[in-house]
Design an enzyme around this catalytic site. Structure first.
Site, short mmCIF file in Angstrom:
data_model
loop_
_atom_site.label_atom_id
_atom_site.label_comp_id
_atom_site.label_asym_id
_atom_site.label_seq_id
_atom_site.Cartn_x
_atom_site.Cartn_y
_atom_site.Cartn_z
CE LYS A 56 35.11 98.95 83.19
NZ LYS A 56 34.54 98.76 84.53
CD GLN A 81 35.38 97.14 87.67
OE1 GLN A 81 35.68 97.96 86.80
NE2 GLN A 81 34.43 96.24 87.48
CG ASP A 92 30.03 102.61 86.16
OD1 ASP A 92 30.06 102.17 84.99
OD2 ASP A 92 30.72 102.15 87.08
#
Ligand code: NDP
Length: 282
Positions: A54, A98, A121
Site C-alpha cells: 500500500k 490493517q 476501507d
C-alpha cells in the site's frame, strides 16, 4: 471454449494512472497531495506485506503515506486515541487499520471509531448503511474492484444471474449488495447452503470468496459464465485462488487469475477511495 483472462493488473494500472494524473493536477494548482494513514498492529507477516504494498502504491501516485507501526501489546485505549488524533488531523484524508488485529483488540469498536469521511476501507457502519441504501459514500475496496472488473468485460450486468460464494462483511455481502445495485439477480451462498453445485450452475456470473483452495471446479460452472476468483490461499509457498483455474477456464467465458486478478484491484480502489476522501474534504 477457453475463457478470456480478465487482467486485473492492467486494469488496476489504468485506474491508478488516472488517480495519479488527477493528484498531479491538484498539486500543480498549489494544494497539498492526499495523505493516507495506515495503522499496523503487531507483526503478522502477511499484513506487513500488504502494508508495504500500500505504501509503495501511494508513493507511485503522489499520495503521502503515513505509517503507524504499533506493538502487538498496544492497548485498545491507546489505539483509539491514535485514531482520534488522525480523525482530527486536517492533513490526513484516509485512515486504514490493517486487519486482522491481534485477538484482544475489539475489531468492530476500533473500526467504528474511524471518521466515516476518512474510512477508505468502507467498513464503518455509516458507510455500510450508505452502501445498502445506495447513497454516496466510501465503498469497500475489494467488492468495488470486483464490480469494476465485471464492468470492464463489456458484457453488461443488468439482469445477470450472479452467484456469490461467501457472506463475509468485507467481501461476500458488500459484493452482493453492489451487484444488486447494478440490477443483477443475486444469490449469496455460504457453508450451510444446500445444493451448492446446482445453484452455481445457474450463474451467469460466479464470484468465489470462500478462502477454500480450488473449491470451484469445472462441473460447477455454466458454459460461458464470468468467473471472478477472490481467494488468496497459500499453498506450498505458492498462492492459489478459490477456483480450479486450469479446468474452469475451459468452460468459462471470462475468468480472473490468481494472482493478477482481484488482488491488484483492491489496492487500486484503495487509491481511488483516498482521492475521493481528499476531494470530499474540500
Ligand atoms: P471469510 O472466511 O470471512 O468468509 C468465507 C465465506 O465463505 C463464509 O461466508 C463461509 O460461510 C463461506 N464458506 C467457507 N467454506 C465454504 C464452503 N465449503 N461452502 C460454502 N461456503 C463456504 O473470508 P473473506 O470473505 O474474508 O475472504 C474470502 C477469500 O478472499 C479469502 O481467500 C481471502 O484471503 C480472500 N480475500 C482476497 C482479497 C483480495 O484483495 N483479493 C481481499 C479480501 C479477501 P459461513 O459464513 O457459513 O462460515
Amino acid at each position: 471454449m477457453t475463457a478470456e483472462i480478465i487482467d486485473g493488473r492492467a486494469i488496476s494500472k489504468e485506474i491508478r494512472e488516472g488517480v495519479k494524473e488527477e493528484i498531479a493536477g491538484f498539486v500543480r494548482s498549489g494544494l497539498r497531495p492526499p495523505a493516507l494513514a495506515v495503522i499496523l498492529v503487531g507483526s503478522d507477516p502477511a499484513s506487513q506485506v500488504y502494508v508495504r504494498n500500500k505504501k509503495k502504491a501511494c508513493h507511485k501516485l503522489g499520495i503521502t503515506s503515513i505509517e503507524h507501526l504499533l506493538d502487538a501489546a498496544v492497548s485498545e485505549k491507546e489505539l483509539l486515541a491514535l485514531i482520534g488524533k488522525l480523525n482530527k488531523d486536517p492533513n490526513v484524508d484516509g485512515i486504514l487499520v490493517q486487519l486482522p488485529l491481534p485477538g484482544k483488540l475489539h475489531e468492530a469498536s476500533i473500526l467504528d471509531h474511524v471518521d466515516p469521511r476518512k474510512d477508505v476501507d468502507g467498513f464503518h457502519p455509516i458507510n455500510v448503511g450508505r452502501l445498502v441504501a445506495n447513497t454516496e459514500g466510501l465503498r469497500p475496496c475489494t467488492p468495488a474492484g470486483i464490480v469494476e472488473l465485471l464492468k470492464r468485460t463489456g458484457e453488461g450486468l443488468v439482469g445477470k444471474k450472479v452467484i456469490v460464494l461467501g457472506r463475509s462483511n468485507i467481501v461476500g455481502k458488500p459484493t452482493a449488495t453492489m451487484l444488486l445495485h447494478e440490477s443483477c439477480t443475486v444469490t449469496v451462498c455460504h457453508s450451510k447452503t444446500r445444493g451448492l453445485k446446482d445453484i452455481c450452475l445457474r450463474g451467469d456470473i460466479l464470484v468465489a470468496a470462500l478462502g477454500q483452495p480450488r473449491f470451484v471446479t469445472a462441473d460447477m460452472v455454466k458454459e460461458g459464465a464470468i468467473v471472478v476468483d477472490v481467494g488468496i490461499n497459500r499453498r506450498e509457498e505458492r498462492i492459489c485462488g478459490d477456483v480450479d483455474f486450469d479446468n474452469v477456464k475451459e468452460v468459462a467465458g471470462y475468468i480472473t487469475p490468481v494472482p493478477g486478478g482481484v488482488g491488484p484491484m483492491t489496492i487500486g480502489m484503495l487509491m481511488v477511495n483516498t482521492l475521493k476522501a481528499y476531494k470530499m474534504a474540500r
